[in-house]
Design a protein around this motif. Structure first.
Motif, PDB file in Angstrom:
ATOM      1  N   ASN A 172      39.785  46.206 -11.713  1.00 60.20           N
ATOM      2  CA  ASN A 172      40.349  46.870 -10.522  1.00 60.20           C
ATOM      3  C   ASN A 172      39.977  48.350 -10.492  1.00 60.20           C
ATOM      4  O   ASN A 172      39.667  48.897  -9.432  1.00 60.20           O
ATOM      5  N   PHE A 173      40.013  49.005 -11.647  1.00 59.53           N
ATOM      6  CA  PHE A 173      39.646  50.411 -11.722  1.00 59.53           C
ATOM      7  C   PHE A 173      38.195  50.609 -11.289  1.00 59.53           C
ATOM      8  O   PHE A 173      37.889  51.484 -10.485  1.00 59.53           O
ATOM      9  N   ASN A 174      37.299  49.785 -11.810  1.00 53.91           N
ATOM     10  CA  ASN A 174      35.887  49.911 -11.506  1.00 53.91           C
ATOM     11  C   ASN A 174      35.622  49.684 -10.013  1.00 53.91           C
ATOM     12  O   ASN A 174      34.842  50.408  -9.398  1.00 53.91           O
ATOM     13  N   ARG A 175      36.288  48.702  -9.436  1.00 56.65           N
ATOM     14  CA  ARG A 175      36.152  48.460  -7.995  1.00 56.65           C
ATOM     15  C   ARG A 175      36.614  49.669  -7.193  1.00 56.65           C
ATOM     16  O   ARG A 175      35.993  50.053  -6.213  1.00 56.65           O
ATOM     17  N   MET A 176      37.726  50.261  -7.620  1.00 60.46           N
ATOM     18  CA  MET A 176      38.284  51.395  -6.896  1.00 60.46           C
ATOM     19  C   MET A 176      37.332  52.593  -6.939  1.00 60.46           C
ATOM     20  O   MET A 176      37.010  53.154  -5.899  1.00 60.46           O
ATOM     21  N   VAL A 177      36.868  52.988  -8.117  1.00 61.31           N
ATOM     22  CA  VAL A 177      36.031  54.185  -8.211  1.00 61.31           C
ATOM     23  C   VAL A 177      34.650  53.983  -7.606  1.00 61.31           C
ATOM     24  O   VAL A 177      33.985  54.956  -7.245  1.00 61.31           O
ATOM     25  N   ASN A 178      34.212  52.735  -7.468  1.00 62.37           N
ATOM     26  CA  ASN A 178      32.915  52.452  -6.858  1.00 62.37           C
ATOM     27  C   ASN A 178      33.034  52.053  -5.392  1.00 62.37           C
ATOM     28  O   ASN A 178      32.096  51.513  -4.817  1.00 62.37           O
ATOM     29  N   ASN A 179      34.201  52.330  -4.807  1.00 57.96           N
ATOM     30  CA  ASN A 179      34.453  52.067  -3.384  1.00 57.96           C
ATOM     31  C   ASN A 179      34.195  50.621  -2.982  1.00 57.96           C
ATOM     32  O   ASN A 179      33.612  50.332  -1.952  1.00 57.96           O
ATOM     33  N   GLN A 180      34.650  49.700  -3.813  1.00 58.32           N
ATOM     34  CA  GLN A 180      34.481  48.276  -3.535  1.00 58.32           C
ATOM     35  C   GLN A 180      35.829  47.585  -3.314  1.00 58.32           C
ATOM     36  O   GLN A 180      35.936  46.379  -3.456  1.00 58.32           O
ATOM     37  N   THR A 181      36.834  48.355  -2.966  1.00 60.41           N
ATOM     38  CA  THR A 181      38.152  47.795  -2.731  1.00 60.41           C
ATOM     39  C   THR A 181      38.578  48.073  -1.296  1.00 60.41           C
ATOM     40  O   THR A 181      38.075  48.992  -0.668  1.00 60.41           O
ATOM     41  N   LYS A 182      39.492  47.287  -0.799  1.00 63.82           N
ATOM     42  CA  LYS A 182      39.939  47.458   0.581  1.00 63.82           C
ATOM     43  C   LYS A 182      41.261  48.211   0.678  1.00 63.82           C
ATOM     44  O   LYS A 182      41.657  48.620   1.750  1.00 63.82           O
ATOM     45  N   SER A 183      41.949  48.374  -0.447  1.00 62.09           N
ATOM     46  CA  SER A 183      43.227  49.079  -0.407  1.00 62.09           C
ATOM     47  C   SER A 183      43.490  49.786  -1.734  1.00 62.09           C
ATOM     48  O   SER A 183      42.979  49.384  -2.770  1.00 62.09           O
ATOM     49  N   ILE A 184      44.288  50.842  -1.649  1.00 60.09           N
ATOM     50  CA  ILE A 184      44.712  51.591  -2.831  1.00 60.09           C
ATOM     51  C   ILE A 184      46.190  51.876  -2.667  1.00 60.09           C
ATOM     52  O   ILE A 184      46.627  52.333  -1.602  1.00 60.09           O
TER      53      ILE A 184
END
Length: 67
Positions: A30-42
């Motif tokens: 989840n962290f890696n997705r977030m920092v690489n802008n691969q997530t839809k929500s934070i």
């Protein structure tokens, strides 16, 4: 598109991705997705924590791009 500027802010503060990962206490996936802008929500709590750790405001944490 709204992008998270975590990597730029880490560099500015002389911190590493690993340091931030340990501070946030989330799964690496989840962290890696977030920092690489691969997530839809934070989560709001993650935004607040990122701002405190990176000594920035939400305005500095995000940018709008035309991609």
């Amino acid at each position: 598109m709204i992008k998270l500027r975590v990597l730029e802010l880490l560099e500015k503060n002389g911190k590493t991705k690993y340091w931030l990962y340990k501070q946030l206490g989330m799964s690496y996936q989840n962290f890696n997705r977030m920092v690489n802008n691969q997530t839809k929500s934070i989560r709001y709590e993650n935004i607040e924590t990122l701002c405190l750790l990176l000594n920035c405001t939400p305005n500095e944490l995000f940018e709008i791009s035309e991609e």
